[in-house]
Motif scaffolding. Structure first.
Motif, PDB file in Angstrom:
ATOM      1  N   ALA A 257       0.795  -1.155   0.035  1.00  0.00           N
ATOM      2  CA  ALA A 257       0.086  -0.100   0.095  1.00  0.00           C
ATOM      3  C   ALA A 257       0.697   1.099   0.017  1.00  0.00           C
ATOM      4  O   ALA A 257       1.849   1.429   0.694  1.00  0.00           O
ATOM      5  CB  ALA A 257      -0.934  -0.057   1.327  1.00  0.00           C
ATOM      6  N   GLU A 258       0.542   2.232  -0.711  1.00  0.00           N
ATOM      7  CA  GLU A 258       1.295   3.483  -0.890  1.00  0.00           C
ATOM      8  C   GLU A 258       1.260   4.257   0.449  1.00  0.00           C
ATOM      9  O   GLU A 258       0.179   4.150   1.079  1.00  0.00           O
ATOM     10  CB  GLU A 258       0.649   4.378  -1.963  1.00  0.00           C
ATOM     11  N   GLY A 259       2.269   4.806   0.958  1.00  0.00           N
ATOM     12  CA  GLY A 259       2.369   5.374   2.089  1.00  0.00           C
ATOM     13  C   GLY A 259       2.534   4.428   3.282  1.00  0.00           C
ATOM     14  O   GLY A 259       2.319   4.759   4.543  1.00  0.00           O
ATOM     15  N   LEU A 260       2.743   3.225   3.082  1.00  0.00           N
ATOM     16  CA  LEU A 260       3.010   2.324   4.408  1.00  0.00           C
ATOM     17  C   LEU A 260       4.444   1.379   4.084  1.00  0.00           C
ATOM     18  O   LEU A 260       4.489   0.819   2.947  1.00  0.00           O
ATOM     19  CB  LEU A 260       1.854   1.064   4.107  1.00  0.00           C
ATOM     20  N   ASN A 261       5.246   1.397   5.149  1.00  0.00           N
ATOM     21  CA  ASN A 261       6.469   0.813   4.780  1.00  0.00           C
ATOM     22  C   ASN A 261       6.341  -0.548   5.466  1.00  0.00           C
ATOM     23  O   ASN A 261       6.901  -0.531   6.798  1.00  0.00           O
ATOM     24  CB  ASN A 261       7.637   1.750   5.445  1.00  0.00           C
ATOM     25  N   GLY A 262       5.518  -1.405   4.929  1.00  0.00           N
ATOM     26  CA  GLY A 262       5.416  -2.649   5.642  1.00  0.00           C
ATOM     27  C   GLY A 262       6.380  -3.727   5.980  1.00  0.00           C
ATOM     28  O   GLY A 262       6.521  -4.315   6.921  1.00  0.00           O
ATOM     29  N   ILE A 263       7.461  -3.652   5.189  1.00  0.00           N
ATOM     30  CA  ILE A 263       8.841  -4.460   5.138  1.00  0.00           C
ATOM     31  C   ILE A 263       9.354  -4.088   6.516  1.00  0.00           C
ATOM     32  O   ILE A 263      10.190  -4.769   7.086  1.00  0.00           O
ATOM     33  CB  ILE A 263       9.739  -4.313   3.980  1.00  0.00           C
TER      34      ILE A 263
END
Length: 138
Positions: free
Chosen positions: A64-70
């Protein structure tokens, strides 16, 4: 899963609302919580907005754009208190680099994100069956 928290990290509030409806229809005995990004999620795990009990399960859309999940998954895996959280990546974007990175961080699964009501019911029913058949650390 009664009384447990499940944290959904996604930039789309509507997706959370639809997931919450699916939880209700299925009768999932856990509380679904929502974080709109990795910063808010981390605050709910370790910060001022800390959830108690700590979520046993997380669903994260790392693409998702705007989310740094890694980065969020990596921080969780490095934290003694959080590293046992069962993390599922749920995304509608096929990003092989992110998929590989997430799998290398010991996620429980990388799955296609459902959107239609019937797909969501089937998806969360299957996950609920799985969650109720395994043992979690205390």
């Amino acid at each position: 899963m009664v009384g447990a928290n499940i944290l959904l990290v996604d930039t789309c509030k509507t997706y959370f609302e639809n997931a919450a409806k699916a939880f209700s229809e299925i009768g999932i005995q856990a509380t679904l919580r929502f974080a709109k990004n990795d910063i808010e999620a981390w605050s709910m795990l370790k910060g001022d907005d800390k959830l108690l009990p700590i979520p046993k399960i997380m669903l994260i859309d790392i693409n998702a754009e705007g989310l740094n999940g890694i980065d969020l998954i990596n921080k969780i895996r490095l934290d003694f208190e959080l590293k046992s959280i069962l993390i599922f990546v749920v995304s509608d974007v096929n990003n092989s680099e992110n998929k590989r990175a997430a799998l290398n961080l010991n996620i429980a699964g990388y799955m296609h994100k459902p959107f239609e009501k019937g797909e969501m019911i089937d998806f969360f029913s299957t996950l609920n069956d799985y969650w109720n058949s395994i043992e979690f650390s205390s």
